[in-house]
Design a protein around this motif. Structure first.
Motif, PDB file in Angstrom:
ATOM      1  N   VAL A  31      43.028  47.589  36.587  1.00 33.52           N
ATOM      2  CA  VAL A  31      42.371  47.008  37.760  1.00 33.52           C
ATOM      3  C   VAL A  31      43.009  47.531  39.045  1.00 33.52           C
ATOM      4  O   VAL A  31      42.303  47.864  40.019  1.00 33.52           O
ATOM      5  CB  VAL A  31      42.440  45.466  37.709  1.00 33.52           C
ATOM      6  CG1 VAL A  31      41.928  44.862  39.015  1.00 33.52           C
ATOM      7  CG2 VAL A  31      41.625  44.934  36.537  1.00 33.52           C
ATOM      8  N   LEU A  32      44.333  47.621  39.065  1.00 37.02           N
ATOM      9  CA  LEU A  32      45.015  48.143  40.247  1.00 37.02           C
ATOM     10  C   LEU A  32      44.612  49.592  40.518  1.00 37.02           C
ATOM     11  O   LEU A  32      44.316  49.967  41.666  1.00 37.02           O
ATOM     12  CB  LEU A  32      46.534  48.046  40.058  1.00 37.02           C
ATOM     13  CG  LEU A  32      47.141  46.644  40.030  1.00 37.02           C
ATOM     14  CD1 LEU A  32      48.628  46.723  39.699  1.00 37.02           C
ATOM     15  CD2 LEU A  32      46.943  45.934  41.361  1.00 37.02           C
ATOM     16  N   TRP A  39      41.902  51.123  39.520  1.00 33.52           N
ATOM     17  CA  TRP A  39      40.494  51.108  39.930  1.00 33.52           C
ATOM     18  C   TRP A  39      40.375  50.740  41.411  1.00 33.52           C
ATOM     19  O   TRP A  39      39.605  51.346  42.155  1.00 33.52           O
ATOM     20  CB  TRP A  39      39.737  50.106  39.070  1.00 33.52           C
ATOM     21  CG  TRP A  39      38.284  49.985  39.441  1.00 33.52           C
ATOM     22  CD1 TRP A  39      37.244  50.750  38.996  1.00 33.52           C
ATOM     23  CD2 TRP A  39      37.711  48.999  40.327  1.00 33.52           C
ATOM     24  NE1 TRP A  39      36.060  50.322  39.558  1.00 33.52           N
ATOM     25  CE2 TRP A  39      36.312  49.254  40.375  1.00 33.52           C
ATOM     26  CE3 TRP A  39      38.243  47.950  41.082  1.00 33.52           C
ATOM     27  CZ2 TRP A  39      35.452  48.479  41.152  1.00 33.52           C
ATOM     28  CZ3 TRP A  39      37.381  47.180  41.855  1.00 33.52           C
ATOM     29  CH2 TRP A  39      36.005  47.449  41.879  1.00 33.52           C
ATOM     30  N   THR A  40      41.173  49.774  41.842  1.00 34.69           N
ATOM     31  CA  THR A  40      41.082  49.274  43.216  1.00 34.69           C
ATOM     32  C   THR A  40      41.515  50.319  44.240  1.00 34.69           C
ATOM     33  O   THR A  40      40.916  50.424  45.317  1.00 34.69           O
ATOM     34  CB  THR A  40      41.941  48.009  43.375  1.00 34.69           C
ATOM     35  OG1 THR A  40      41.514  47.023  42.425  1.00 34.69           O
ATOM     36  CG2 THR A  40      41.814  47.425  44.781  1.00 34.69           C
ATOM     37  N   ARG A  45      37.054  53.649  42.836  1.00 33.94           N
ATOM     38  CA  ARG A  45      36.334  52.506  42.279  1.00 33.94           C
ATOM     39  C   ARG A  45      35.126  52.958  41.462  1.00 33.94           C
ATOM     40  O   ARG A  45      33.970  52.658  41.792  1.00 33.94           O
ATOM     41  CB  ARG A  45      35.899  51.546  43.389  1.00 33.94           C
ATOM     42  CG  ARG A  45      37.072  50.930  44.124  1.00 33.94           C
ATOM     43  CD  ARG A  45      36.628  49.942  45.160  1.00 33.94           C
ATOM     44  NE  ARG A  45      37.756  49.480  45.945  1.00 33.94           N
ATOM     45  CZ  ARG A  45      37.655  48.662  46.997  1.00 33.94           C
ATOM     46  NH1 ARG A  45      36.469  48.205  47.355  1.00 33.94           N
ATOM     47  NH2 ARG A  45      38.732  48.303  47.668  1.00 33.94           N
ATOM     48  N   CYS A  91      49.272  51.641  44.027  1.00 35.42           N
ATOM     49  CA  CYS A  91      49.291  50.523  43.069  1.00 35.42           C
ATOM     50  C   CYS A  91      50.509  49.651  43.295  1.00 35.42           C
ATOM     51  O   CYS A  91      50.422  48.406  43.257  1.00 35.42           O
ATOM     52  CB  CYS A  91      49.279  51.052  41.638  1.00 35.42           C
ATOM     53  SG  CYS A  91      47.693  51.715  41.093  1.00 35.42           S
ATOM     54  N   LEU A 145      49.934  47.568  46.405  1.00 32.20           N
ATOM     55  CA  LEU A 145      49.010  46.466  46.157  1.00 32.20           C
ATOM     56  C   LEU A 145      49.693  45.365  45.357  1.00 32.20           C
ATOM     57  O   LEU A 145      49.499  44.169  45.628  1.00 32.20           O
ATOM     58  CB  LEU A 145      47.777  46.984  45.415  1.00 32.20           C
ATOM     59  CG  LEU A 145      46.695  45.955  45.078  1.00 32.20           C
ATOM     60  CD1 LEU A 145      46.233  45.213  46.317  1.00 32.20           C
ATOM     61  CD2 LEU A 145      45.517  46.645  44.386  1.00 32.20           C
TER      62      LEU A 145
END
Length: 299
Positions: A204-205, A207-208, A212, A284, A287
């Motif tokens: 998810v990180l 991807w963010t 995306r 990452c 974030l």
């Protein structure tokens, strides 16, 4: 606050050679303990049982040590141990070293990537060297950074040390070899369990902080990986950078015909792609730091 300080300290100093050339790194101590257990208990007809009992004792020992250290007043010990057992700066340095070496020559790139992967590197071409470094970056972002952060956040030092000793055991004895298929079974399975959530959080990180991509591609390809967890950050990295990862590779002279992840992505990889990957690692981390700050502020 301890989690935030530990993350920042690791990002700033990493693993200073002047310190670990004089003192044994905690991971080295764990490795020696696991090696002694392997030599002492990996014998007889009940190897799977002995391996399971050994892992249970190692985890209890690690949990008790973590609990005792956490009882020491103040946060300095917690911060230092967390920073020591995180691998953000070390991971970035090792991955970037492959890119820098590959710019010099293919031979330098092969020697650099051999430091971070277990596959055969002597016959690798330029894209294979870059691909190997990027795959290692994705997988170790989960194992070496996000998972330790997650388990420290969930269970403090006991959780962190239990995770690290399990992960170390998996890396040493969790292979399906004649010697370790039974004795290392529990280590491999428990490591899979402990990484179940962190691996998907890592995806998810990634991807963010990348392009995306359609998450359906990641969800579809991640379970096809030979590992139940490593496929998630690897698939996210492949689709996030629009490159092909995994694919055929050689171990101990034997070719393994693994499928490509995001096979439609770009195959001609080089040092520039490694540079991009290092950027993803830092974004990452940033974030994750922001999320840690938000967690501290609200909870």
């Amino acid at each position: 606050m301890t989690l935030i300080l530990g993350m920042v300290l690791d990002a700033l100093i990493g693993e200073p050679r002047w310190l670990w050339s004089r003192l044994p790194h905690p991971a080295v101590i764990m490795g020696r303990l696991i090696g002694w257990c392997d030599r002492s208990f990996n014998n007889g007809p009940r190897r799977r049982l002995m391996g399971t009992l050994t892992l249970m004792e190692l985890c209890i020992f690690a949990g008790v040590v973590g609990w005792l250290l956490q009882r020491v007043p103040g946060t300095v010990i917690d911060v230092v141990i967390l920073a020591v057992l995180l691998a953000q700066k070390s991971l970035v340095d090792h991955v970037q070293a492959v890119g820098d070496a590959l710019r010099l020559s293919l031979g330098d790139g092969r020697r650099a990537v051999a430091m971070i992967v277990g596959r055969d590197t002597k016959e690798m071409d330029r894209p294979a060297v870059a691909r190997s470094a990027i795959e290692s970056a994705a997988e170790n972002l989960s194992d070496g950074v996000i998972a330790p952060i997650f388990w420290f956040a969930v269970a403090g030092l006991p959780g962190l040390l239990i995770y690290k000793i399990t992960n170390t055991a998996d890396s040493m004895i969790g292979y399906r070899t004649p010697r370790h298929a039974d004795f290392g079974w529990a280590a491999a399975r428990f490591d899979d369990l402990l990484n179940l959530i962190p691996a998907r959080l890592t995806a998810v990180l990634i991807w963010t902080v990348t392009t995306r991509p359609d998450p359906r591609h990641i969800i579809k390809e991640a379970p096809l990986h030979r590992s139940p967890n490593a496929g998630w950050p690897e698939a996210a990295m492949a689709h996030g950078l629009s490159i092909a990862l995994s694919g055929p590779r050689s171990y101990d002279g034997a070719l393994r015909d693994y499928p490509f992840v995001n096979g439609a992505g770009r195959h001609d990889l080089g040092p520039e792609d490694i540079d991009q990957t290092v950027g993803v690692l830092w974004r990452c981390w940033g974030l994750a730091l922001v999320l840690a700050m938000l967690g501290y502020a609200f909870f």
